[in-house]
Design a protein around this motif. Structure first.
Motif, PDB file in Angstrom:
ATOM      1  N   LEU A  51      48.914  71.942  -6.977  1.00  8.17           N
ATOM      2  CA  LEU A  51      49.683  73.141  -6.682  1.00  8.17           C
ATOM      3  C   LEU A  51      50.733  73.290  -7.774  1.00  8.17           C
ATOM      4  O   LEU A  51      51.496  72.356  -8.033  1.00  8.17           O
ATOM      5  CB  LEU A  51      50.353  73.045  -5.314  1.00  8.17           C
ATOM      6  N   ARG A  52      50.773  74.465  -8.413  1.00  4.84           N
ATOM      7  CA  ARG A  52      51.731  74.712  -9.494  1.00  4.84           C
ATOM      8  C   ARG A  52      52.553  75.945  -9.153  1.00  4.84           C
ATOM      9  O   ARG A  52      52.018  77.039  -8.955  1.00  4.84           O
ATOM     10  CB  ARG A  52      51.007  74.923 -10.819  1.00  4.84           C
ATOM     11  N   LEU A  53      53.874  75.788  -9.052  1.00  5.63           N
ATOM     12  CA  LEU A  53      54.779  76.904  -8.792  1.00  5.63           C
ATOM     13  C   LEU A  53      55.174  77.556 -10.111  1.00  5.63           C
ATOM     14  O   LEU A  53      55.225  76.912 -11.155  1.00  5.63           O
ATOM     15  CB  LEU A  53      56.026  76.405  -8.059  1.00  5.63           C
ATOM     16  N   THR A  62      54.936  71.009 -10.600  1.00  5.18           N
ATOM     17  CA  THR A  62      53.528  70.775 -10.303  1.00  5.18           C
ATOM     18  C   THR A  62      53.356  69.531  -9.439  1.00  5.18           C
ATOM     19  O   THR A  62      54.002  68.507  -9.664  1.00  5.18           O
ATOM     20  CB  THR A  62      52.724  70.606 -11.609  1.00  5.18           C
ATOM     21  N   PHE A  63      52.463  69.646  -8.441  1.00  4.75           N
ATOM     22  CA  PHE A  63      52.153  68.547  -7.534  1.00  4.75           C
ATOM     23  C   PHE A  63      50.637  68.327  -7.567  1.00  4.75           C
ATOM     24  O   PHE A  63      49.867  69.278  -7.402  1.00  4.75           O
ATOM     25  CB  PHE A  63      52.609  68.880  -6.117  1.00  4.75           C
ATOM     26  N   GLU A  64      50.218  67.085  -7.768  1.00  4.68           N
ATOM     27  CA  GLU A  64      48.799  66.759  -7.870  1.00  4.68           C
ATOM     28  C   GLU A  64      48.473  65.618  -6.907  1.00  4.68           C
ATOM     29  O   GLU A  64      49.214  64.635  -6.819  1.00  4.68           O
ATOM     30  CB  GLU A  64      48.447  66.346  -9.305  1.00  4.68           C
ATOM     31  N   LEU A  65      47.356  65.754  -6.201  1.00  7.28           N
ATOM     32  CA  LEU A  65      46.927  64.741  -5.234  1.00  7.28           C
ATOM     33  C   LEU A  65      45.431  64.535  -5.393  1.00  7.28           C
ATOM     34  O   LEU A  65      44.671  65.501  -5.502  1.00  7.28           O
ATOM     35  CB  LEU A  65      47.249  65.196  -3.808  1.00  7.28           C
ATOM     36  N   ARG A  94      50.835  62.718  -8.136  1.00  5.96           N
ATOM     37  CA  ARG A  94      51.684  62.942  -9.309  1.00  5.96           C
ATOM     38  C   ARG A  94      52.629  64.094  -9.018  1.00  5.96           C
ATOM     39  O   ARG A  94      52.283  65.040  -8.307  1.00  5.96           O
ATOM     40  CB  ARG A  94      50.849  63.296 -10.545  1.00  5.96           C
ATOM     41  N   ILE A  95      53.825  64.013  -9.581  1.00 15.35           N
ATOM     42  CA  ILE A  95      54.788  65.101  -9.481  1.00 15.35           C
ATOM     43  C   ILE A  95      55.467  65.260 -10.834  1.00 15.35           C
ATOM     44  O   ILE A  95      55.729  64.268 -11.525  1.00 15.35           O
ATOM     45  CB  ILE A  95      55.828  64.833  -8.369  1.00 15.35           C
ATOM     46  N   GLY A  96      55.704  66.499 -11.230  1.00 19.50           N
ATOM     47  CA  GLY A  96      56.332  66.732 -12.528  1.00 19.50           C
ATOM     48  C   GLY A  96      56.598  68.200 -12.753  1.00 19.50           C
ATOM     49  O   GLY A  96      56.627  69.001 -11.808  1.00 19.50           O
ATOM     50  N   CYS A  97      56.772  68.570 -13.995  1.00 21.22           N
ATOM     51  CA  CYS A  97      57.072  69.955 -14.337  1.00 21.22           C
ATOM     52  C   CYS A  97      56.481  70.283 -15.694  1.00 21.22           C
ATOM     53  O   CYS A  97      56.522  69.458 -16.622  1.00 21.22           O
ATOM     54  CB  CYS A  97      58.586  70.181 -14.358  1.00 21.22           C
ATOM     55  N   ASP A  98      55.906  71.476 -15.808  1.00 24.76           N
ATOM     56  CA  ASP A  98      55.415  72.000 -17.083  1.00 24.76           C
ATOM     57  C   ASP A  98      56.350  73.111 -17.559  1.00 24.76           C
ATOM     58  O   ASP A  98      56.991  73.790 -16.754  1.00 24.76           O
ATOM     59  CB  ASP A  98      53.989  72.547 -16.934  1.00 24.76           C
ATOM     60  N   PHE A 115      55.501  66.809 -18.106  1.00 27.71           N
ATOM     61  CA  PHE A 115      55.497  65.384 -17.797  1.00 27.71           C
ATOM     62  C   PHE A 115      55.107  65.199 -16.335  1.00 27.71           C
ATOM     63  O   PHE A 115      55.173  66.122 -15.522  1.00 27.71           O
ATOM     64  CB  PHE A 115      56.889  64.770 -18.031  1.00 27.71           C
ATOM     65  N   ARG A 116      54.671  63.978 -15.997  1.00 27.30           N
ATOM     66  CA  ARG A 116      54.373  63.596 -14.619  1.00 27.30           C
ATOM     67  C   ARG A 116      54.866  62.174 -14.351  1.00 27.30           C
ATOM     68  O   ARG A 116      54.826  61.311 -15.240  1.00 27.30           O
ATOM     69  CB  ARG A 116      52.852  63.602 -14.358  1.00 27.30           C
TER      70      ARG A 116
END
Length: 214
Positions: A51-53, A62-65, A94-98, A115-116
Motif C-alpha cells: 500500500l503506497r500513500l 509505503t507499507f509492504e507485507l 517493510r515500512i518506509g517512504c519513497d 528507503f525501507r
C-alpha cells in the motif's frame, strides 16, 4: 520620488505562487509479480502486497507485507540420489517512504528514491541424509528444525511508477539490502531469509508491480 516609486511598484506586482496541491492525493494498492513468478521457476521466492500513500505528489509512505518460501536441494551422491534439503518459510513486513524526484508532481510518471526498514520471523529446516558419526562411526540422517528465527534489515530503493489506463499502474523497483541484525542459527547461516533473499550480509533485489489507484 519617481525613482523611488518605480521599484516599490515592481515589488508590489511580484507575488510568490502558492502550492495549492492538496496534502492527501490518494493511494495505490498492488502486488509484486516478480517474486511470485520467481517462486514458480526457482528454489525460492515470495508473495507480496503493498500500500503506497500519496502526499502532495512528492512523499509516498509505503507499507509492504509478504510471505517468503524456499526449498533448496543439493546432491551429495548422484549414484544413490541422496540430497541435502533446506527449507525456509515465514512472513515479513517493510515500512518506509519513497520520494518523487521529478519536477512535475502531477505527471502520470513518477521516479522514486526511498528507503525501507524490514523485519521477518520465520522457520528453518535442514536435512542431511548421511552425516558421519565421529564417535561410533557409520552414518545417520540429520534433521534440524529451527523455529522462530528473525532478521532485520534496511533497503535503499530506486523505482518507477506509471499510470497505464484508468486506475491501473505498472512499475518496478531496484533494491539494495543490508542486514542489520538476526538470530543465531543452529546450523550456521540459513540459505534463504523471507523477504531478504539469499542469506548474505548484503544483496540486490527488485520487484515488478501492478497496482490499482484507490
Amino acid at each position: 520620488m519617481l525613482f523611488l516609486s518605480a521599484p516599490l511598484s515592481a515589488q508590489k506586482r511580484i507575488e510568490v505562487a502558492k502550492d495549492t496541491t492538496a496534502f492527501f492525493q490518494g493511494a495505490v494498492a498492488g502486488v509484486d509479480l516478480f517474486g511470485a513468478v520467481q517462486r514458480q521457476v526457482s528454489d525460492y521466492g515470495q508473495y507480496e502486497a503493498f500500500l503506497r500513500l500519496n502526499l502532495k505528489g512528492k512523499y509516498f509512505p509505503t507499507f509492504e507485507l509478504g510471505r517468503g518460501d524456499a526449498e533448496h536441494k543439493e546432491d551429495i551422491d548422484e549414484n544413490i540420489g541422496k540430497q541435502i534439503t533446506t527449507k525456509s518459510k515465514g512472513l515479513y513486513g517493510r515500512i518506509g517512504c519513497d520520494f518523487n524526484v521529478l519536477k512535475n508532481k502531477h505527471d502520470i510518471y513518477k521516479l522514486f528514491v526511498g528507503f525501507r526498514y524490514a523485519y521477518t520471523k520465520f522457520d528453518f529446516e535442514y536435512y542431511h541424509p548421511g552425516v558421519k558419526d565421529p564417535v561410533w562411526g557409520g552414518t545417520k540422517d540429520c534433521f534440524v528444525e529451527d523455529k522462530g528465527r528473525y532478521a532485520h534489515w534496511l533497503e535503499g530503493v530506486f523505482g518507477v511508477d506509471a499510470k497505464i489506463v484508468g486506475p491501473v499502474h505498472l512499475g518496478w523497483t531496484f533494491r539494495y539490502r543490508r542486514r542489520i541484525a538476526s538470530s543465531d542459527y543452529k546450523m550456521g547461516d540459513v540459505w534463504y531469509v523471507p523477504g531478504f533473499g539469499r542469506s548474505d550480509k548484503t544483496n540486490l533485489g527488485g520487484t515488478f508491480n501492478i497496482s490499482i489507484g484507490i
